[in-house]
Design a protein around this motif. Structure first.
Motif, PDB file in Angstrom:
ATOM      1  N   ALA A  91      78.099  -4.404 -28.030  1.00  0.00           N
ATOM      2  CA  ALA A  91      76.714  -4.205 -27.586  1.00  0.00           C
ATOM      3  C   ALA A  91      76.661  -3.828 -26.113  1.00  0.00           C
ATOM      4  CB  ALA A  91      75.909  -5.473 -27.834  1.00  0.00           C
ATOM      5  N   ALA A  92      77.493  -4.519 -25.310  1.00  0.00           N
ATOM      6  CA  ALA A  92      77.512  -4.222 -23.874  1.00  0.00           C
ATOM      7  C   ALA A  92      77.992  -2.795 -23.627  1.00  0.00           C
ATOM      8  CB  ALA A  92      78.416  -5.215 -23.152  1.00  0.00           C
ATOM      9  N   SER A  95      75.302  -0.397 -24.667  1.00  0.00           N
ATOM     10  CA  SER A  95      74.220  -0.370 -23.666  1.00  0.00           C
ATOM     11  C   SER A  95      74.641   0.432 -22.455  1.00  0.00           C
ATOM     12  CB  SER A  95      73.861  -1.785 -23.234  1.00  0.00           C
ATOM     13  OG  SER A  95      73.525  -2.527 -24.351  1.00  0.00           O
ATOM     14  N   ALA A  96      75.895   0.230 -22.031  1.00  0.00           N
ATOM     15  CA  ALA A  96      76.378   0.946 -20.848  1.00  0.00           C
ATOM     16  C   ALA A  96      76.394   2.444 -21.103  1.00  0.00           C
ATOM     17  CB  ALA A  96      77.770   0.450 -20.476  1.00  0.00           C
ATOM     18  N   PHE A  98      74.648   4.131 -23.351  1.00  0.00           N
ATOM     19  CA  PHE A  98      73.284   4.625 -23.480  1.00  0.00           C
ATOM     20  C   PHE A  98      72.600   4.692 -22.115  1.00  0.00           C
ATOM     21  CE2 PHE A  98      68.741   3.813 -23.992  1.00  0.00           C
ATOM     22  CZ  PHE A  98      68.415   4.888 -24.804  1.00  0.00           C
ATOM     23  N   GLY A  99      72.803   3.606 -21.310  1.00  0.00           N
ATOM     24  CA  GLY A  99      72.195   3.588 -19.973  1.00  0.00           C
ATOM     25  C   GLY A  99      72.706   4.722 -19.118  1.00  0.00           C
TER      26      GLY A  99
END
Lengths: 330, 168
Positions: A91-92, A95-96, A98-99
């Motif tokens: 997930a991290a 997220s990274a 995608f961010g």
């Protein structure tokens, strides 16, 4: 004679002392009846405590469950934990990624060449003074040479047709109520700021270029209104020996973007007509003649190309004509 | 059978007893003890004895908080259902034992949490350094704390006994 402290006797009885300490204590106890008596008292206290605590236990006999069951459960726990960790990491990581992608997209939309500086103080608009960068402002070295060029950052040439992103500051003006009561016309900066600047309607291939490249392409004849920050320079290349058509966007003190268009008469006239025909509040100043170009020198029929420049923007015509007086070619 | 499994066989009863003195519920104490050993086998700690009691204390603390949240926490003197469990014991023995237990619980309740913790860890068989690492005390202070706790427990128990005798 130094007697043994109580806590040390407790530690001695609990066998929490080193062998050397125990020997020392035992030597002392052999000689000291008071410490022996103290030791006996503490030993009985210790035994009584153990007996009292012994009462506090489960009533039934405690038998450990088979170790296999515990082992199986521990394996399940370890598996669940590893799944949880893997999930968290995944997930991290997601997220990274995608961010990063979102940030990249955001920054891509706001490429340096299109980022404008903040507008000048509202007082500058009311007073009609030309906007200039504040003296204390920290600017890159090249800006110190040409104050008009404070916003043009070098960027890769890109194709045009992106909306403006300039927003004026909307700080309330303390002078506004007084000016309104005095009957003077006050231009509402906030309303101007809320109006979204739309791009020009341009056909053909246009390039956004940095100032240096624009200078090189136009032989140091880049049109602009002096004293206003430049937000963008676009050029449309023409034949090899002809200067391109140039559109320089600048931010007026009111926050409105004005554009100076310079090029051959016919081209500029066509371009301006096209914009005015859209009927969304654009106005234009009277044109100013710029140095003509002599094309086909050395050929049989050389010709002279007349060039003009004009200012367009969503401002009153008088204001645009006033700005026309400050037009310059650099 | 590895070291941890051997430790499980030898330490299980002590852990149940340690937990029972904190949650006052036999079944819950056994459940928590099993949870402790499951975690220990999954985690494989370097110092298993101290680790097991540290986790047991934490689980007992969580259990107490959960019990408070559920508004069902047992008071120290709250009587457990008293099953007659050990074969061969008479009813009188069981009643007497329950009375004794209630008195000791009451005496234990008078200690400060730190004194109580140190005393229970010592009774569970932990060494001074292990007690120190779990309770946050210096090793040298464990003896002092234990001395005080023992004295207070015995004094409190004597007071409870006197009061009980006066009532009966």
């Amino acid at each position: 004679m130094r007697h043994i402290p109580e806590e040390e006797l407790h530690a001695y009885l609990d066998q929490a002392l080193s062998r050397g300490q125990c020997v020392e204590i035992e030597c002392h106890l052999a000689e000291c009846w008071r410490c022996r008596r103290e030791r006996d008292t503490l030993a009985s206290l210790r035994d009584r405590t153990t007996a009292l605590l012994g009462v506090l236990g489960p009533r039934r006999l405690v038998v450990p469950p088979p170790v296999d069951a515990i082992r199986r459960q521990s394996r399940r726990l370890a598996f669940r934990r590893s799944v949880r960790w893997t999930g968290t990491w995944a997930a991290a990581l997601g997220s990274a990624v995608f961010g990063g992608f979102a940030l990249h997209s955001y920054l891509d939309r706001q490429s340096p060449a299109r980022v404008a500086v903040a507008s000048e103080e509202p007082a500058a608009l009311l007073g009609g003074a030309p906007a200039t960068p504040s003296p204390g402002a920290e600017l890159p070295a090249r800006h110190a040479v040409a104050p008009d060029r404070i916003t043009l950052a070098p960027a890769e040439p890109t194709l045009v047709a992106t909306p403006e992103i300039v927003r004026p500051r909307t700080t309330p003006d303390p002078l506004e109520p007084a000016l309104r009561s005095s009957g003077r016309r006050v231009l509402d900066i906030r309303s101007l700021g809320s109006r979204r600047e739309t791009d020009l309607y341009l056909s053909g291939l246009w390039k956004t270029v940095p100032w240096d490249e624009a200078e090189a392409l136009t032989h140091n004849l880049v049109p602009h209104v002096t004293g206003l920050p430049i937000t963008e320079v676009r050029v449309q290349p023409r034949s090899a020996d002809e200067r391109p058509i140039v559109i320089v966007s600048q931010q007026h003190a009111s926050g409105v973007i004005i554009r100076t268009i310079e090029g051959p008469v016919d081209e500029v006239a066509g371009l301006v007509t096209e914009q005015l025909d859209r009927g969304d509040g654009l106005e234009t100043s009277l044109p100013v003649r710029t140095p003509p170009e002599y094309l086909g020198i050395g050929s049989e029929i050389p010709r002279r190309s007349l060039r003009v420049m004009t200012v367009i923007g969503r401002l009153p015509v008088d204001t645009l004509n006033a700005l026309r007086e400050r037009l310059a070619l650099q | 059978m590895d070291d941890l499994e051997r430790l499980y066989q030898t330490l299980y009863a002590s852990v149940v007893r340690f937990l029972y003195r904190k949650v006052w519920d036999e079944d819950r104490a056994e459940d928590l003890a099993q949870e402790v050993f499951i975690r220990a086998m999954a985690h494989r700690p370097e110092k298993p004895r101290a680790w097991i009691f540290a986790v047991a204390a934490n689980l007992a603390r969580d259990e107490a908080r959960a019990a408070i949240r559920r508004r069902k926490h047992l008071t120290l003197l709250g009587a457990d259902p008293a099953p007659i469990t050990s074969p061969g014991r008479s009813v009188e023995d069981a009643v007497e034992r329950d009375e004794q237990m209630a008195q000791v619980k009451q005496a234990l309740e008078t200690l400060t949490p730190r004194d109580r913790e140190v005393l229970l860890l010592w009774d569970a068989g932990l060494s001074y350094p292990e007690i120190a690492s779990q309770s946050g005390l210096a090793v040298g202070a464990v003896g002092t704390t234990l001395a005080r706790a023992r004295k207070r427990l015995v004094e409190a128990h004597d007071r409870v006994e006197v009061r009980h005798a006066a009532h009966s």
